[in-house]
Write an enzyme that holds these catalytic residues in place. Structure first.
Site, PDB file in Angstrom:
ATOM      1  N   CYS A 134       0.841  -1.208   0.000  1.00 49.03           N
ATOM      2  CA  CYS A 134       0.000   0.000   0.000  1.00 49.03           C
ATOM      3  C   CYS A 134       0.872   1.252   0.000  1.00 49.03           C
ATOM      4  O   CYS A 134       1.486   1.554  -1.014  1.00 49.03           O
ATOM      5  CB  CYS A 134      -0.990  -0.036   1.167  1.00 49.03           C
ATOM      6  N   HIS A 244      -3.710  -5.249   0.577  1.00 49.45           N
ATOM      7  CA  HIS A 244      -3.203  -5.563   1.920  1.00 49.45           C
ATOM      8  C   HIS A 244      -3.235  -7.054   2.246  1.00 49.45           C
ATOM      9  O   HIS A 244      -4.168  -7.513   2.920  1.00 49.45           O
ATOM     10  CB  HIS A 244      -4.046  -4.836   2.966  1.00 49.45           C
ATOM     11  N   GLU A 246      -1.618  -8.562   4.490  1.00 48.77           N
ATOM     12  CA  GLU A 246      -1.487  -8.787   5.943  1.00 48.77           C
ATOM     13  C   GLU A 246      -2.801  -8.581   6.688  1.00 48.77           C
ATOM     14  O   GLU A 246      -2.935  -9.009   7.830  1.00 48.77           O
ATOM     15  CB  GLU A 246      -0.386  -7.899   6.525  1.00 48.77           C
TER      16      GLU A 246
END
Ligand SMILES: *[C@@H]1O[C@H](CO)[C@@H](O)[C@H](O)[C@H]1NC(C)=O
Ligand SMILES: *[C@@H]1O[C@H](CO)[C@@H](O)[C@H](O)[C@H]1NC(C)=O
Ligand SMILES: *[C@@H]1O[C@H](CO)[C@@H](O)[C@H](O)[C@H]1NC(C)=O
Ligand SMILES: *[C@@H]1O[C@H](CO)[C@@H](O)[C@H](O)[C@H]1NC(C)=O
Length: 318
Positions: A134, A244, A246
């Site tokens: 990001c 994203h 994660e």
């Protein structure tokens, strides 16, 4: 002469295999350590338990740990010598998401120092991977072009399927992914997008520095603007995603764009697993075990900010 560099690069790649520096016959490092860069804490009001002027979201740490890496936090506002020491001790750099200025923040200053060190190291066959997520992707584009070419997109809380560029399945990043997972990424809305800014395909294509440096692997659209969602550098082990990976396994705020399906979790793991496999090619190490122990994140306390915080748990630094 082949004029557009990326055509030359593609031709060379076809003839000579991958362009990134090869490991010089050294064995793999099965104890890889990743530096995760902290950033200014602009979220003080959102995490009532925040304590420190900078932070790292714990999801990035878990993401690395879940793939067999260990984490060293890299604080902002350290001197260059300190950063050089850390660089020579770690096996990869993760530039996380967030919301700081990409040209004036302590985050951007540290990112620039590490980026330049990584370019130099890789040029000298000292393998050193960088992963940007990001804001990390955005920061890499600013570093490579020396400009902020980002544009606003309507992508602040939405899960999207990736649009693969032809041939992307043979990229270094994606060729290790199982075919059915690539299929899931292409048709299911499993990549979490939480960004206001993007690098449009238009600005990428118009900037020679970016075009020559990065190969676009996937794109997305907010209905108006096509933007880069996954890329890798042609000649360096640098990788970046606008989405994203994660968040899907490690963040639990209940809002649009958050997905926890089996395929989303699996996609997350394949990205981290790939990055750590790159880090295993780096031979950097701490001067002693005591130095390593002092630097690792284990002795920092994680702070719980609540299930409804965009980052559920954070590490804070002064
Ligand atoms: C291109 O970059 C400029 C900044 O230099 C920005 O203002 C503009 O919105 C961008 N355009 C697109 C289509 O991305
Ligand atoms: C932004 O995208 C969302 C869907 O993700 C849509 O509901 C909304 O209308 C869009 N807003 C604008 C201003 O286009
Ligand atoms: C998935 O994303 C696409 C945009 O690429 C959108 O058109 C579609 O409505 C989304 N589907 C769901 C179930 O959210
Ligand atoms: C952990 O940090 C504390 C406080 O800074 C320090 O006293 C202690 O020696 C550290 N423990 C290890 C194992 O490094």
């Amino acid at each position: 002469m082949c004029r557009p560099f990326f055509v030359c690069a593609a031709v060379l790649a076809a003839c000579f295999g991958q362009l990134v520096p090869k490991m010089s016959g050294l064995s793999h490092n099965y104890r890889p350590i990743i530096g995760v860069l902290a950033q200014e804490n602009l979220e003080v009001d959102k995490c009532v338990h925040a304590r420190g002027s900078s932070y790292i979201a714990a999801s990035y740490v878990k993401y690395i740990e879940g793939a067999g890496g260990r984490v060293v936090p890299i604080r902002i506002n350290q001197n260059t010598e300190e950063y050089v020491n850390i660089f020579n001790s770690i096996n990869g750099l993760l530039l996380p998401g967030g919301d700081v200025d990409l040209q004036t923040s302590g985050f951007s200053r540290a990112a620039k120092i590490f980026y330049n060190l990584a370019i130099k190291a890789n040029d000298a066959s000292d393998y050193f991977p960088i992963w940007g997520t990001c804001q990390g992707l955005q920061q890499l584009t600013v570093l490579t072009s020396s400009k902020n070419l980002l544009t606003l997109t309507n992508t602040t809380a939405v899960a999207l399927p990736l649009t693969f560029v032809p041939g992307a399945e043979n990229s270094r990043l994606f060729k290790s992914f199982p075919k059915d997972l690539l299929q899931s990424l292409a048709v299911e809305n499993i990549t979490s997008n939480f960004h206001s800014w993007s690098l449009s395909m238009q600005n990428y294509s118009r900037n020679a520095n970016l075009r020559r440096f990065y190969k676009v692997l996937t794109t997305n659209s907010d209905g108006r603007i096509d933007f880069i969602s996954t890329m890798e550098a042609y000649r360096y082990p640098f990788y970046a995603v606008q989405w994203h990976p994660e968040k899907t396994p490690f963040e639990w705020i209940d809002k649009p764009g958050m997905v926890h399906t089996a395929s989303a979790i699996r996609a997350s793991f394949y990205t981290s697993s790939f990055f750590i496999s790159e880090a295993r090619k780096s031979q950097h190490q701490f001067l002693s075990q005591a130095e390593e122990e002092k630097a690792l994140i284990y002795n920092h306390t994680v702070v719980f900010c609540g299930l409804d915080n965009i980052f559920m748990q954070n590490y804070y630094f002064d």
